[in-house]
Scaffold this motif. Structure first.
Motif, short mmCIF file in Angstrom:
data_model
loop_
_atom_site.label_atom_id
_atom_site.label_comp_id
_atom_site.label_asym_id
_atom_site.label_seq_id
_atom_site.Cartn_x
_atom_site.Cartn_y
_atom_site.Cartn_z
N ALA A 129 -5.11 -7.09 -6.94
CA ALA A 129 -3.65 -7.18 -7.08
C ALA A 129 -3.13 -8.51 -6.55
O ALA A 129 -2.28 -9.15 -7.18
N ILE A 141 -4.65 4.33 -7.78
CA ILE A 141 -5.99 3.81 -7.51
C ILE A 141 -6.85 4.95 -6.96
O ILE A 141 -6.49 5.59 -5.98
N LEU A 150 0.38 -0.27 -4.90
CA LEU A 150 -0.85 0.48 -5.17
C LEU A 150 -0.74 1.87 -4.55
O LEU A 150 -0.32 2.01 -3.40
N ALA A 191 -4.59 0.67 -14.01
CA ALA A 191 -5.23 -0.23 -13.06
C ALA A 191 -6.42 -0.94 -13.69
O ALA A 191 -6.67 -2.12 -13.42
N PHE A 208 0.54 1.24 -9.43
CA PHE A 208 -0.77 1.61 -9.97
C PHE A 208 -1.39 2.73 -9.14
O PHE A 208 -1.47 2.63 -7.91
N ALA A 254 -9.14 -3.04 -4.84
CA ALA A 254 -7.95 -3.03 -5.69
C ALA A 254 -6.86 -3.93 -5.11
O ALA A 254 -6.14 -4.60 -5.85
N HIS A 255 -6.73 -3.95 -3.79
CA HIS A 255 -5.74 -4.84 -3.16
C HIS A 255 -6.08 -6.31 -3.41
O HIS A 255 -5.17 -7.13 -3.63
N TYR A 270 -9.53 -3.14 -12.39
CA TYR A 270 -10.12 -2.35 -11.31
C TYR A 270 -11.07 -1.28 -11.84
O TYR A 270 -10.75 -0.52 -12.75
N THR A 299 0.86 -1.18 0.00
CA THR A 299 0.00 0.00 0.00
C THR A 299 0.89 1.23 0.00
O THR A 299 1.41 1.64 1.04
#
Length: 368
Positions: A229, A247, A177, A320, A245, A225-226, A326, A123
């Motif tokens: 990924a 986000i 991200l 993304a 990416f 999104a996590h 995403y 993150t």
């Protein structure tokens, strides 16, 4: 697909707990372990299937013990420290921020690779780029360089992200991200600060023209999104390996409009509007910096905060979408309302009805 066991650092915090909830929703069979320096609390709810281990990520020994015990296949590293607003534009917290955000990340990477972790999701933050206070950022992409950050948070996240992406390999692919400014249920920084402007009588004042667009993202969308990924890095293709990416909700709006939307949910409309010229605000920020230099006290007004308030801050979501698949599940209007409802419950008040919005029903109904 079935997601292997996941370990989430900082899983009791705003973002980490949302990630745990998103994994539990999409992959109820997945074994989730949360490591954090603080246990789960009432504000950031974690799923019942998640187990908790108290770990300080700056201690390599504690990290080794946790990963050795869980043998998780995926690490999602969301733990970190974000300086409060009064410290954002200064240097007093530099050693603490660097120790947690950079050295803590180094520990997680080193131990994860040695213990056979199969995928590592970091993150990061849009601040790896936008903490360069000299520039505005319009529809930026991941190709923009991240070496010019002028604030400690962006510097630390850029350094940590570089470690993560350099560590990517066939045995342990990694990706990073970069969430934008966040809000959502459990928001403990952004929304409370904006709401506090009502009581302070600060809502009429606008620095600059108020036309600068920002990305603001609902934390549930960041969590989604996590999950995407992590799925990508354990898939056959691994197209996200070694990549960063941006986000966000992909709904840029002026920061003034974002504030107005929050105040409107609490039944407040500024009685008038006064625009403060950016040059005057910048000069006032300089005076405030000189004062705090003499007194040693933090300030929320500085040249940096003025630039931050007036610059464009939004990114492209194309990479993304193309690689991770995403798209924001929850729209920003709904996200603001849900965030305000949650904060109102926490401070013990009831929001006025929102005309035209059916509370609790998604206006963007796309699901997994």
């Amino acid at each position: 697909m079935t997601l292997p066991d996941v370990l989430i650092t900082g899983g009791c915090g705003f973002v980490g707990a949302a990630i745990a909830r998103a994994i539990a929703e999409k992959h109820p069979e997945c074994r989730i372990t949360i490591i954090d320096i603080n246990p789960p609390g009432p504000i950031h709810q974690v799923p019942s299937q998640a187990s908790f281990i108290k770990v300080d990520i700056t201690s390599k020994t504690q990290v080794e013990e946790a990963i050795s015990k869980t043998r998780s296949a995926i690490v999602i590293h969301s733990a970190g420290i974000v300086p409060v607003l009064a410290e954002r534009f200064g240097r007093r917290m530099q050693s603490t921020v660097w120790k947690i955000n950079v050295e803590g990340t180094r520990n997680m990477l080193d131990v994860s690779k040695r213990m056979g972790v199969k995928a590592f999701v970091f993150t990061s933050s849009c601040c790896v780029l936008i903490d360069d206070m000299r520039l505005s950022y319009r529809n930026v992409t991941e190709e923009w360089p991240t070496s010019q950050s002028s604030l400690i948070y962006g510097e630390s996240k850029a350094a940590a992200e570089a470690l993560v992406l350099q560590a990517s390999c066939a045995e342990m692919p990694t990706c990073s991200l970069r969430p934008s400014v966040l809000t959502g249920p459990g928001d403990y920084q952004l929304l409370p600060a904006i709401h506090a402007c009502i009581a302070k009588g600060e809502t009429p004042w606008v620095v600059g023209d108020g036309l600068n667009y920002w990305d603001i993202t609902l934390v549930e969308n960041i969590a989604d999104a996590h999950v995407l990924a992590a799925e990508n890095l354990v898939s056959t293709e691994k197209t996200a390996a070694g990549e960063a990416f941006f986000i966000q909700n992909n709904e840029p709006m002026t920061f003034r409009d974002f504030c107005l939307a929050i105040w409107r949910n609490f039944g407040h409309i500024p009685p008038f509007t006064v625009h403060i010229p950016r040059s005057l605000a910048w000069l006032t920020g300089l005076v405030a910096e000189c004062y705090t230099w003499f007194t040693g006290t933090p300030t929320t007004l500085s040249r940096g905060s003025v630039n931050d308030a007036c610059h464009m801050r939004y990114a492209s979501g194309e990479k993304a979408r193309r690689i991770l698949g995403y798209e924001a599940r929850f729209g920003l209007e709904e996200g603001i309302r849900l965030s305000c409802e949650d904060y109102a419950r926490r401070i013990g008040i009831k929001l006025p009805d929102a005309p035209g919005i059916r509370i609790g029903q998604s206006m963007n109904t796309k699901r997994w």
